[in-house]
Scaffold this active site. Structure first.
Site, PDB file in Angstrom:
ATOM      1  N   LYS A 122       0.829  -1.206   0.000  1.00  0.00           N
ATOM      2  CA  LYS A 122       0.000   0.000   0.000  1.00  0.00           C
ATOM      3  C   LYS A 122       0.868   1.262   0.000  1.00  0.00           C
ATOM      4  O   LYS A 122       0.567   2.229  -0.696  1.00  0.00           O
ATOM      5  CB  LYS A 122      -0.950  -0.008   1.202  1.00  0.00           C
ATOM      6  CG  LYS A 122      -2.103  -0.980   1.005  1.00  0.00           C
ATOM      7  CD  LYS A 122      -3.008  -1.058   2.223  1.00  0.00           C
ATOM      8  CE  LYS A 122      -4.134  -2.042   1.978  1.00  0.00           C
ATOM      9  NZ  LYS A 122      -4.863  -2.367   3.213  1.00  0.00           N
ATOM     10  N   LYS A 201      -6.202  -9.481 -12.236  1.00  0.00           N
ATOM     11  CA  LYS A 201      -7.159  -9.712 -11.151  1.00  0.00           C
ATOM     12  C   LYS A 201      -8.125  -8.517 -11.060  1.00  0.00           C
ATOM     13  O   LYS A 201      -7.689  -7.366 -11.077  1.00  0.00           O
ATOM     14  CB  LYS A 201      -6.396  -9.844  -9.826  1.00  0.00           C
ATOM     15  CG  LYS A 201      -7.304  -9.940  -8.615  1.00  0.00           C
ATOM     16  CD  LYS A 201      -6.494  -9.837  -7.328  1.00  0.00           C
ATOM     17  CE  LYS A 201      -7.348  -9.947  -6.095  1.00  0.00           C
ATOM     18  NZ  LYS A 201      -7.844  -8.830  -5.441  1.00  0.00           N
ATOM     19  N   LYS A 204     -10.799  -3.069  -7.305  1.00  0.00           N
ATOM     20  CA  LYS A 204     -11.180  -1.663  -7.452  1.00  0.00           C
ATOM     21  C   LYS A 204      -9.945  -0.777  -7.582  1.00  0.00           C
ATOM     22  O   LYS A 204     -10.004   0.276  -8.205  1.00  0.00           O
ATOM     23  CB  LYS A 204     -12.092  -1.206  -6.316  1.00  0.00           C
ATOM     24  CG  LYS A 204     -11.479  -1.280  -4.940  1.00  0.00           C
ATOM     25  CD  LYS A 204     -12.511  -0.868  -3.906  1.00  0.00           C
ATOM     26  CE  LYS A 204     -12.113  -1.268  -2.505  1.00  0.00           C
ATOM     27  NZ  LYS A 204     -11.934  -2.699  -2.241  1.00  0.00           N
TER      28      LYS A 204
HETATM   29  P1  ADP Z   1     -10.324  -5.093  -4.091  1.00  0.00           P
HETATM   30  O1  ADP Z   1      -9.172  -5.879  -4.678  1.00  0.00           O
HETATM   31  O2  ADP Z   1     -11.299  -4.679  -5.133  1.00  0.00           O
HETATM   32  O3  ADP Z   1      -9.851  -3.949  -3.226  1.00  0.00           O
HETATM   33  P2  ADP Z   1     -10.885  -6.338  -1.615  1.00  0.00           P
HETATM   34  O4  ADP Z   1      -9.431  -6.478  -1.354  1.00  0.00           O
HETATM   35  O5  ADP Z   1     -11.664  -5.329  -0.822  1.00  0.00           O
HETATM   36  O6  ADP Z   1     -11.111  -6.073  -3.173  1.00  0.00           O
HETATM   37  O7  ADP Z   1     -11.550  -7.772  -1.491  1.00  0.00           O
HETATM   38  C1  ADP Z   1     -12.663  -8.122  -0.701  1.00  0.00           C
HETATM   39  C2  ADP Z   1     -12.850  -9.622  -0.833  1.00  0.00           C
HETATM   40  O8  ADP Z   1     -13.127  -9.989  -2.188  1.00  0.00           O
HETATM   41  C3  ADP Z   1     -11.606 -10.426  -0.432  1.00  0.00           C
HETATM   42  O9  ADP Z   1     -12.016 -11.609   0.226  1.00  0.00           O
HETATM   43  C4  ADP Z   1     -10.945 -10.731  -1.750  1.00  0.00           C
HETATM   44  O10 ADP Z   1     -10.139 -11.862  -1.723  1.00  0.00           O
HETATM   45  C5  ADP Z   1     -12.145 -10.925  -2.667  1.00  0.00           C
HETATM   46  N1  ADP Z   1     -11.762 -10.552  -4.035  1.00  0.00           N
HETATM   47  C6  ADP Z   1     -11.475  -9.307  -4.478  1.00  0.00           C
HETATM   48  N2  ADP Z   1     -11.140  -9.320  -5.778  1.00  0.00           N
HETATM   49  C7  ADP Z   1     -11.222 -10.611  -6.186  1.00  0.00           C
HETATM   50  C8  ADP Z   1     -10.996 -11.286  -7.434  1.00  0.00           C
HETATM   51  N3  ADP Z   1     -10.656 -10.616  -8.544  1.00  0.00           N
HETATM   52  N4  ADP Z   1     -11.164 -12.618  -7.486  1.00  0.00           N
HETATM   53  C9  ADP Z   1     -11.534 -13.318  -6.383  1.00  0.00           C
HETATM   54  N5  ADP Z   1     -11.750 -12.746  -5.170  1.00  0.00           N
HETATM   55  C10 ADP Z   1     -11.606 -11.411  -5.065  1.00  0.00           C
END
Ligand code: ADP
Ligand code: TRP
Length: 331
Positions: A122, A201, A204
């Site tokens: 981060k 992947k 957001k």
């Molecule tokens: P982002 O990557 O959009 O910030 P988060 O880190 O807030 O998403 O993820 C929230 C949940 O959703 C976590 O359990 C994460 O592993 C799952 N997740 C997020 N993106 C994916 C993805 N592309 N494929 C599978 N699981 C995901």
């Protein structure tokens, strides 16, 4: 030995997970997290919360945080979280957790936190290296340990945080010769990572998402924007290399998925057509949930009532753990 109530061996398995209200939820969140959370509410005691204190490490706009929090709550409830089964609440409604964060911080070495990959990532991406961001894993450990959680369903990126939680529980128990904290285990979802519109992947932070509740031109723009290669329409194509095909598989029956694969291999089938089929699937799949979500958002006080009741149940458990921890360390 001090025993906290939630560490009793006889109770059903307890699942716990948190989701940050840091933006619109997308297909990766649904297939990688939410779907599994909803299923687990039938397999044991489920505790799910909106991690708004964690979100404060990145969001400093009060109205945006309020809105995101309501949005996450409505999204989970619309997608099947049943507040009679799962305990669903806001992290900030449980002051016991922040108190526990301090107790854990006093037995946690700097070295452990300095090894956190997520913190380093981060900061490398330009986030402010605040004290809060650095101690984020201690708050997360308190979230997990406060409810005597057995299993923490998370994505790959959170595994290290759960392992750090195991360490912190052990440090505390060893330091005070007690068994206040139960060792949690992580559980990864079966769905491998969902690709975003650019093939990386979906996240957001990469701006490559397809929103769970996107509709109309917004949804169309996202789906039609999925990046494909430049194989001409008439030529055969390799489905396994195509993001549209992978995403389609999340919604289609195995037979429908195979039919699309055959069209790819045969040739004379363009990516535009595949995208249209994908668009129709996404739209139809979420339509009933969308309606439910709109109903909920039209009555925000009902969402609030659910979260307040969830916090009441969660607090009772966190209180017992905190009392045991305080007693173990002499305060
Ligand atoms: P982002 O990557 O959009 O910030 P988060 O880190 O807030 O998403 O993820 C929230 C949940 O959703 C976590 O359990 C994460 O592993 C799952 N997740 C997020 N993106 C994916 C993805 N592309 N494929 C599978 N699981 C995901
Ligand atoms: N850090 C998690 C994420 O960004 C959210 C979270 C906070 C969490 N506390 C938790 C997840 C406790 C599981 C358990 O996704």
């Amino acid at each position: 030995m001090t025993e906290a109530g939630p560490t009793e061996a006889s109770r059903p398995k307890r699942f716990l997970s948190g989701v940050q209200p840091s933006g619109k939820l997308h297909l990766g969140n649904y297939f990688g997290a939410i779907k599994q959370h909803v299923e687990l509410q039938n397999e044991g005691e489920a505790y799910y919360f909106i991690a708004n204190y964690h979100a404060l490490t990145t969001i400093h706009d009060a109205e945006q945080l309020r809105q995101n929090t309501r949005d996450v709550a409505a999204t989970y409830l619309a997608l099947g979280l049943d507040p009679k089964k799962a305990v669903f609440f806001r992290q900030s409604d449980i002051p016991e957790v922040t108190e526990l964060t301090w107790l854990l911080g006093t037995v946690t070495g700097m070295g452990l936190l300095e090894r956190a990959v997520s913190y380093k990532d981060k900061v490398a991406r330009g986030l402010q290296a605040s004290v809060g961001l650095f101690t984020y894993p201690v708050l997360m450990a308190a979230d997990i340990l406060a409810y005597g959680s057995d299993i923490v369903p998370v994505g790959q990126d959170q595994v290290q945080h759960v392992e750090m939680t195991q360490d912190m529980a052990e440090y505390f128990n060893n330091t005070y010769g007690c068994q206040v904290f139960r060792r949690p285990e992580y559980r990864l979802t079966k769905t491998a990572k969902v690709p975003g519109t650019d093939g990386q992947k979906m996240s957001k932070s990469y701006g490559n998402t397809i929103g769970i509740f996107s509709t109309g031109s917004e949804l169309k723009k996202a789906v039609m924007g999925v990046v494909t290669d430049s194989t001409p329409l008439e030529e055969p194509k390799d489905p396994s290399k195509c993001t549209v095909f992978t995403l389609y598989g999340l919604f289609a029956t195995p037979q429908e998925h195979e039919e699309m694969a055959a069209k790819y291999r045969k040739g004379g089938y363009g990516y535009g057509s595949a995208k249209k089929e994908l668009l129709a699937k996404v739209d139809a799949f979420f339509a009933p949930y969308r309606e439910r979500r709109n109903q909920l958002l039209a009555h925000p006080s009902e969402i609030d009532d659910v979260l307040v009741e969830g916090a009441r149940r969660a607090r009772a458990v966190a209180r017992e753990t905190l009392d045991a921890a305080r007693s173990a360390c002499g305060v």
